[in-house]
Scaffold this active site. Structure first.
Site, mmCIF file in Angstrom:
data_model
loop_
_atom_site.group_PDB
_atom_site.id
_atom_site.type_symbol
_atom_site.label_atom_id
_atom_site.label_comp_id
_atom_site.label_asym_id
_atom_site.label_seq_id
_atom_site.Cartn_x
_atom_site.Cartn_y
_atom_site.Cartn_z
ATOM 1 N N GLU A 139 50.437 44.510 41.924
ATOM 2 C CA GLU A 139 51.072 43.356 42.554
ATOM 3 C C GLU A 139 50.942 42.137 41.656
ATOM 4 O OE1 GLU A 139 48.308 44.718 43.365
ATOM 5 O OE2 GLU A 139 46.795 43.156 43.472
ATOM 6 N N CYS A 193 46.109 45.895 41.398
ATOM 7 C CA CYS A 193 46.734 47.179 41.040
ATOM 8 C C CYS A 193 48.031 46.939 40.278
ATOM 9 C CB CYS A 193 46.994 47.987 42.289
ATOM 10 S SG CYS A 193 45.490 48.443 43.137
#
Lengths: 797, 283
Positions: free
Chosen positions: A443, A441
């Protein structure tokens, strides 16, 4: 790399093969396959207890590679599936074992079903479920945790990622493209020969792990050979000369990779796909698996290619890979996590452009080709992100903005200039940081060199709710957390904030303690001996990915609801402690009845409070304070792998689940409505346009995180002209120079606009291009709104 | 020194080049029947009431308009026309400095109302913006005396000039003023080689006919310096909602006006093209 794309525009779209494969991927229903579970259960019954765990796991992986059904579909050039056919998902009973009821629910639920036959359910009940009872990772975890942890978990204070899936969030560097598994075996043999059983007390552990890695190499090579055999068999039966030649090439490719380093683009793509499949067959990591900077990795192979049609050939092969990603729905979950994440497919977030390992512009012609593929295929997976450094040419950014304009929600946009700083702050070298990026996502990690485990989301507004109720969860009436005092007795905002801060630290510590336990359980029971081959320096260290073998080892807690929490604090600070318009008692009484009969108060708070996302220091200072306190509470604790804990600000779709467990909040948000996502402002709180939002976000020192997330909404018409794309591009550049980590754009659809008509309060930030100008949707007459809605549909592609 | 504005919009992307902040000056000598910002016509502060937002809480009972706007929980009552000091105005503009600088000639656009009506105020703001190095646009009808036009033009980098109609009688009928001075001012600026864009609110039934577009295009083609671009802004009855909120009546004489069709737009674009002028749809 200085380079000018030869085909900046979409040049003709998919060929027939890709069209067919894509359609098949979309049309094929998702099914559950019990094949893996059966092979594994039979293996464990026979072999468990005979081998050290690492070797047992590697042999289990070998067994699956040896026995699983091999699939090669018509038209396919890149081959291999996780299950016996596309979109067939295996289960992982060693981690979490689905019950008969789970399987029935998955088979019959209306949204996102996983089909499974009654015969398979019966077999599962007979062969699989009894064996794993009491032995799964999930049971190991839940039987160990404290009552307080369990209650906080079930109340929705935090979630736990690794209770039914392995950690995942793994992305690759380029080593597999010049190091085959036979080379890995050679390295392993050298390490085994070097072991010092006299002076190294861990030598036996290393020997076991290295032996397991060696078996894992054999397993993947066997898996590829079986594909070669099937291709040859199909070739012999094939009458179509063109397909015959393709099958022959497939067989040759599978005989060569992953045993050896790839020699051409086809082999390189197939190499990656075998590594991908190995990783997601061995364990069921979140976010499946990610090729990393694939445009850069494949660039040398593309450069070698000759012929006028090289662009088309490369595009076709890459499209085949794209379709493979779409063929992999996520292993279905059980219990609470089915709610917390509504996602269906495993995320693979393809990173393109960005910077090279030595910090130069990483974009090349393949970056443009991948953008085209993403736009043409328009699939759920893979996701695509463009990485825009100061060194990335405007031309590439504009090409990316053109795809954003399509309104599919991708590509998302990342800022390598900031995330390399994040990674270096955590102790990575400049080169390893440059090579990093985003795996799922938002990270970030050092690709191919880090084991970064995401462990779960923290519901920061929920912690305020518990604080306001002095250690009671008003949603259930249960005692929870610390008794920080009756806030009605507090005389200042500082006292309230401090009480929240104490409560937050309490819950963070509670989660950290269990994180460490779970990490050990993976190290002890579910080592990833295949994945460890591809993460430096697991082989050199003779240690597993889950045991600190990686060069870098990070444990993340993801904090959710910064916008909502900030707005709750500003509402109380302003109206209770400064203006004395309401007492805390009055606000809490209104919240308790979900503002029923208190619409005047709710509206006043909604419309007369400085909220986060408006470039207003009153709110932004509080957001910065919360963020910094979260960082301080979370970061720097040692994990079990020689690394440290860090914060990031990811929410995926968890803000919906977290909202569902929260009653009404002081910012006027109604009970059970979603809390804010990522680091975005809360719904409808940002009323000054996107530039104010990015200014507010720019006040957070995002280099202290391992990722933030900003959603910005537009309607399609706003981005109609090429001139508008330049403005979008400059907005992105500005946010990034203000220190932004990530931004993505929702080009809203008709449903959203209809919902905005029904619930204007939640959409005060919805900017709509009307005619020669733009306006807020809320401010328009119903008639005009209807007209815009009608028009929007025409703008969709 | 303070200025009466009825709005400030950040992230204005249709009011000139780049990303801009647009300042809306209150007061306009024209009163175009299609006006989409009717709260900009009167120079006086006005209450705008959005009925659908009102929850009937009676907070506003017995209060002046200004007081009511302060306390209205839902912002159903808002004042169009607030006083801004130079410092307040510059504070909010400065917040966007980086955004503007990053966005290829982004900056500040002063529109209205008509910024040339209270030209002393407008000049004051423009000079301050100039001192601070912002790119400045004026969005104007150019219905003003030539010395005013000169003074303002000297203090901005780009003018966005409306042409509503080439026939002065029709212009008078729908906007309340004749167009002779407007057209003269455009020619005057073109002779002085001042950079400008032309913006045409394109309305079926008023000015989208072949004849008027032909005259507009040939007028523009006859200028010593052509406009840098021509923007055709298709009409929408967005002013209606605002009239409701002001308590005034939109288009009281029921003049027939309609959004131009795609084919009308195409025809207009090609008419301009025949005269060597590139016209684009949208701001």
């Amino acid at each position: 790399m200085n380079f000018s794309p030869t085909h900046p525009e979409n040049d003709g779209g998919m060929n027939d093969r890709i069209r067919r494969l894509r359609q098949q991927s979309i049309d094929t229903p998702t099914t559950l396959t019990i094949e893996r579970a059966l092979i594994e259960t039979e293996f464990y019954k026979r072999e468990e207890g005979r081998w050290p765990i690492a070797v047992l796991r590697a042999k289990n992986f070998y067994e699956i590679c040896k026995k699983k059904t091999i699939y090669i579909g018509d038209d396919e050039l890149i081959v291999g599936e996780r299950g016996p056919m596309p979109k067939a998902v295996p289960t992982f009973p060693e981690l979490t074992c689905h019950s008969v009821e789970d399987l029935h629910v998955l088979n019959t639920r209306e949204l996102q079903p996983y089909f499974i036959s009654q015969a398979d359910i019966d077999t599962y009940e007979r062969e699989v479920i009894p064996f794993w009872k009491g032995k799964t990772q999930r049971e190991r975890i839940f039987s160990h945790v404290s009552r307080e942890w369990d209650e906080a978990y079930h109340a929705g204070v935090f979630t736990e990622f690794m209770e039914q899936r392995a950690a995942g969030h793994t992305a690759m560097d380029g080593k597999m493209y010049h190091r085959g598994l036979l080379d890995c075996k050679q390295m392993i043999a050298e390490e085994l020969a070097r072991l010092d059983f006299i002076n190294d007390p861990e030598a036996t552990d290393r020997q076991q792990e290295l032996t397991a890695m060696d078996i894992s190499c054999d397993a993947a090579i066997l898996f590829a050979q079986r594909h070669a055999e099937l291709a040859e068999q199909m070739m012999n039966e094939c009458t179509d000369t063109k397909r015959k030649a393709e099958l022959q090439k497939i067989a040759e490719v599978c005989r060569w990779v992953p045993a050896h380093a790839p020699r051409d683009l086809w082999e390189a793509i197939q190499m990656y796909w075998f590594v991908h499949l190995g990783t997601v067959t061995e364990l069921n990591g979140w976010d499946s698996m990610n090729p990393g900077h694939i445009d850069q990795h494949l660039w040398p192979f593309y450069q070698q290619m000759k012929g006028d049609d090289k662009r088309e050939v490369a595009k076709e092969l890459l499209s085949c890979l794209w379709i493979k990603f779409n063929n992999q729905p996520a292993p279905p979950k059980v219990g609470v996590t089915a709610l917390e994440s509504g996602t269906y497919n495993d995320f693979t977030n393809i990173n393109i452009a960005g910077v090279t390992r030595d910090g130069e512009d990483g974009s090349n012609e393949l970056s443009y080709i991948m953008l085209e593929i993403q736009e043409e295929l328009h699939q759920l997976q893979p996701g695509l992100s463009i990485h825009i450094s100061k060194k990335t040419p405007d031309e590439f950014l504009i090409a990316g903005c053109k795809v954003i304009r399509q309104g599919f929600g991708y590509p998302s946009v990342f800022n390598p200039d900031v995330y390399t700083k994040e990674l270096m702050r955590q102790g990575k070298s400049q080169a390893d940081a440059n090579e990093g990026g985003c795996s799922g996502c938002i990270e970030v990690g050092a690709f191919g060199k880090e084991a970064y485990l995401l462990t779960g989301y923290l519901n920061t507004p929920k912690i305020l709710e518990i604080t306001l109720n002095n250690g009671i969860d008003p949603n259930t009436g249960k005692a929870m957390g610390l008794k920080t005092g009756d806030p009605r007795q507090f005389t200042s905002f500082e006292q309230l904030y401090e009480a929240w801060h104490k409560q937050m630290t309490h819950f963070v510590n509670m989660k950290l303690a269990v994180n460490n336990y779970i990490e050990r359980m993976f190290s002890l029971y579910a080592p990833a001996t295949f994945l460890s081959l591809f993460i430096d320096d697991c082989i050199r260290n003779g240690k597993d990915y889950y045991s600190g073998g990686a060069r870098y080892n990070t444990t993340y807690i993801q904090c959710t609801g910064l916008g909502t929490l900030t707005d709750c604090f500003t509402a109380l600070k302003k109206h209770v402690y400064e203006d004395h318009r309401y007492s805390l008692d009055e606000v809490m009484a209104a919240m308790a009845k979900n503002f029923d009969g208190e619409e005047k108060m709710r509206q006043y708070i909604r419309n007369h409070t400085p909220f986060f996302g408006n470039d207003d220091d009153y709110a932004d200072d509080i957001a910065v304070r919360i963020y910094n306190d979260l960082v301080t509470a979370i970061e720097g604790h040692p994990n079990t792998r020689g690394g440290k804990t860090q914060l990031n600000m990811l929410s995926t779709t968890c803000h919906n689940y977290f909202g569902s467990v929260c009653l009404a909040t002081p910012n006027g948000r109604l009970a059970h409505f979603a809390i804010s996502d990522g680091t975005s402002p809360s719904h409808g709180s940002d009323c000054q346009g996107p530039t104010s939002v990015i200014k507010s976000l720019g006040k957070l020192d995002q280099t202290r995180s391992g990722g933030t997330l900003l959603n910005v909404r537009f309607v399609p018409g706003l981005m109609k002209r090429d001139e508008d794309l330049k403005k979008l591009a400059s907005l992105i550049r500005t946010y990034f120079s203000l220190g932004g980590h990530h931004i993505q754009f929702n080009i809203v659809d008709t449903d959203t606009l209809l919902d905005a008509q029904q619930h204007p309060d939640n959409y005060r930030d919805l900017l709509v291009r009307v005619a020669g100008y733009s306006d807020y949707f809320n401010d328009m007459t119903t008639q005009l709104q209807n007209e815009i809605i009608a028009r929007t549909e025409n703008n969709e592609f | 020194m303070s200025f009466r504005l009825f709005d400030i919009k950040r992230f204005a992307i249709n009011d000139g080049p780049g990303i801009r902040t647009t300042i809306f000056m209150k007061g306009c000598p024209l009163h175009c029947v299609w006006c989409h910002n009717p709260e900009g016509i009167s120079s006086q502060p006005q209450m705008m009431f959005t009925r659908k937002k009102c929850i009937g809480c009676k907070s506003c009972m017995g209060l002046t308009d200004e007081e009511a706007a302060e306390v209205c929980p839902t912002l159903a009552r808002q004042m169009a026309g607030k006083q801004w000091t130079m410092d307040q105005l510059m504070d909010i503009i400065e917040k966007e400095r980086k955004v503007m600088e990053d966005s290829h000639h982004g900056g500040v656009t002063i529109c209205g109302g008509e910024p040339l009506l209270h030209h002393a105020d407008t000049l004051e703001i423009l000079r301050e913006l100039g001192k601070r190095g912002f790119h400045r646009c004026i969005d104007t009808s150019l219905y003003a005396q030539q010395h005013v036009v000169d003074a303002v033009a000297a203090e901005c980098e780009l003018l966005l000039i409306d042409i509503k109609h080439m026939n002065s009688d029709i212009h008078l009928k729908h906007t309340g003023v004749p167009n002779a001075s407007i057209l003269a001012n455009i020619r005057h600026l073109a002779e002085a080689h001042k950079p400008f864009w032309i913006r045409i609110p394109l309305i079926e039934g008023i000015n989208a006919d072949e004849n008027n577009i032909e005259q507009t295009a040939s007028f523009l083609a006859s200028l010593p310096t052509p406009p840098q671009q021509v923007n055709l802004l298709p009409y929408h009855d967005t002013g209606k909602g605002k009239h409701d909120r002001l308590g005034t009546v939109y288009n009281p004489a029921n003049i027939a006006m309609a959004t131009p069709s795609e084919s009308t737009l195409q025809r207009c674009v090609s008419q301009f093209a025949m005269h060597g002028i590139k016209a684009i749809t949208g701001g």
